[in-house]
Enzyme design. Structure first.
Site, mmCIF file in Angstrom:
data_model
loop_
_atom_site.group_PDB
_atom_site.id
_atom_site.type_symbol
_atom_site.label_atom_id
_atom_site.label_comp_id
_atom_site.label_asym_id
_atom_site.label_seq_id
_atom_site.Cartn_x
_atom_site.Cartn_y
_atom_site.Cartn_z
ATOM 1 C CG PHE A 32 35.566 42.096 36.584
ATOM 2 C CD1 PHE A 32 34.467 41.281 36.792
ATOM 3 C CD2 PHE A 32 35.599 42.875 35.451
ATOM 4 C CE1 PHE A 32 33.417 41.244 35.877
ATOM 5 C CE2 PHE A 32 34.559 42.848 34.529
ATOM 6 C CZ PHE A 32 33.465 42.037 34.744
ATOM 7 C CG LEU A 33 41.865 38.547 37.192
ATOM 8 C CD1 LEU A 33 42.654 37.251 37.290
ATOM 9 C CD2 LEU A 33 42.624 39.686 37.875
ATOM 10 C CG HIS A 37 44.376 42.082 35.897
ATOM 11 N ND1 HIS A 37 43.128 42.505 35.508
ATOM 12 C CD2 HIS A 37 44.656 42.756 37.041
ATOM 13 C CE1 HIS A 37 42.658 43.376 36.380
ATOM 14 N NE2 HIS A 37 43.566 43.554 37.324
#
Length: 285
Positions: A32-33, A37
């Site tokens: 669930f970047l 990230h």
């Protein structure tokens, strides 16, 4: 971009790169970047010759099965983000790949760094983190590993873990990425309503107020904690888990606010638990 689902494929590719003299950078994630990230990927790419990202929601680090079940997943979007950021390889294992015989009955601990903060409020969490990281490091064999300092205790633990076990890996902490209003980016933010997102800004406001009080010359941690807590108490939607002021290197309590300082907060906004922190360096008088 290469996508691998089994460790042998990752190892084969990494060995090929290393035979070519390439240095491997690694960013382990739970998917669930978001842009936080992406920043880690950019830092990795700037230092390493090849960048490997893992996406794996690790059941061993969830002390609440419901929290694990609700953890958001967006594999298609994650792969698109990785490709857009020029990641070289994505390791996308499933639970059976990481734990073929089930989660092993082994406990990894670093007691001096697990006496406070999330180690206390989420028992078993960091044992699960160290377990999966040890396996991922074995599969990827990186030269560098990148972790966000939003999870500051985790960063310290993994750095100490590598030092203690003489892993030939440089653990690099990266600064927290925030929204324009100061909210630390987190996959869990997707579970907040718009009203809850507004309330969650009080966490960062509390941290910044604590920072300002310390730099104004206040040396008593109890006084600063009370001032910070008043900010959080102003919202009926915030349920405080912890608010701590600790030595940023050892996570030991401070009697005087000098040296390397960590301000850390964990709080529930509705059903969602958020963490955030600031680190300060105050001259020792």
């Amino acid at each position: 971009m290469i996508v691998c689902k089994i460790p042998e494929e990752v190892l084969d590719q990494v060995r090929l790169w290393k035979a070519q003299g390439k240095r491997i950078g690694f960013v382990p994630t739970m998917g669930f970047l978001h842009e936080g990230h992406a920043y880690l990927f950019e830092e990795c790419i700037s230092k390493a010759d090849k960048t490997v990202v893992s996406i794996f929601v690790n059941p061993a680090q969830f002390n609440d099965p419901e929290d694990y079940a609700k953890y958001p997943v967006n594999t298609e979007g994650d792969l698109k983000l990785c490709e857009s950021k020029k990641v070289d390889l994505v390791f996308l294992p499933d639970k059976e790949t990481i734990y073929p015989d089930g989660i092993p009955d082994i406990v990894l601990k670093i007691p001096n760094l697990m006496k406070s903060l999330c180690a206390v409020s989420r028992p078993g969490h960091f044992e699960g983190v160290l377990l999966v990281i040890s396996r991922l490091f074995h599969f990827v064999q990186p030269d560098f590993a990148f972790f966000g300092k939003k999870d500051y205790q985790q960063y310290l633990l993994i750095r100490e873990f590598c030092n203690t076990l003489a892993f030939p890996i440089e653990v690099i902490g990266c600064e927290t990425v925030r929204s324009s209003q100061g909210l630390a980016l987190s996959s869990r933010n997707s579970r907040l309503s718009e009203t809850e997102k507004e309330e969650s800004l009080l966490i960062y406001r509390s941290l910044k107020l604590g920072e300002n009080q310390i730099f104004s010359g206040i040396k008593n941690p109890l006084l600063v904690k009370e001032i910070m807590k008043d900010v959080l108490d102003s919202s009926s939607k915030i349920r405080l888990d912890y608010l701590e002021i600790l030595n940023a290197d050892t996570l030991d309590p401070l009697e005087v606010l000098e040296g390397e300082i960590l301000l850390a907060i964990a709080a529930f906004i509705g059903p969602v638990r958020l963490i955030d922190n600031l680190t300060l360096s105050v001259p020792i008088s």
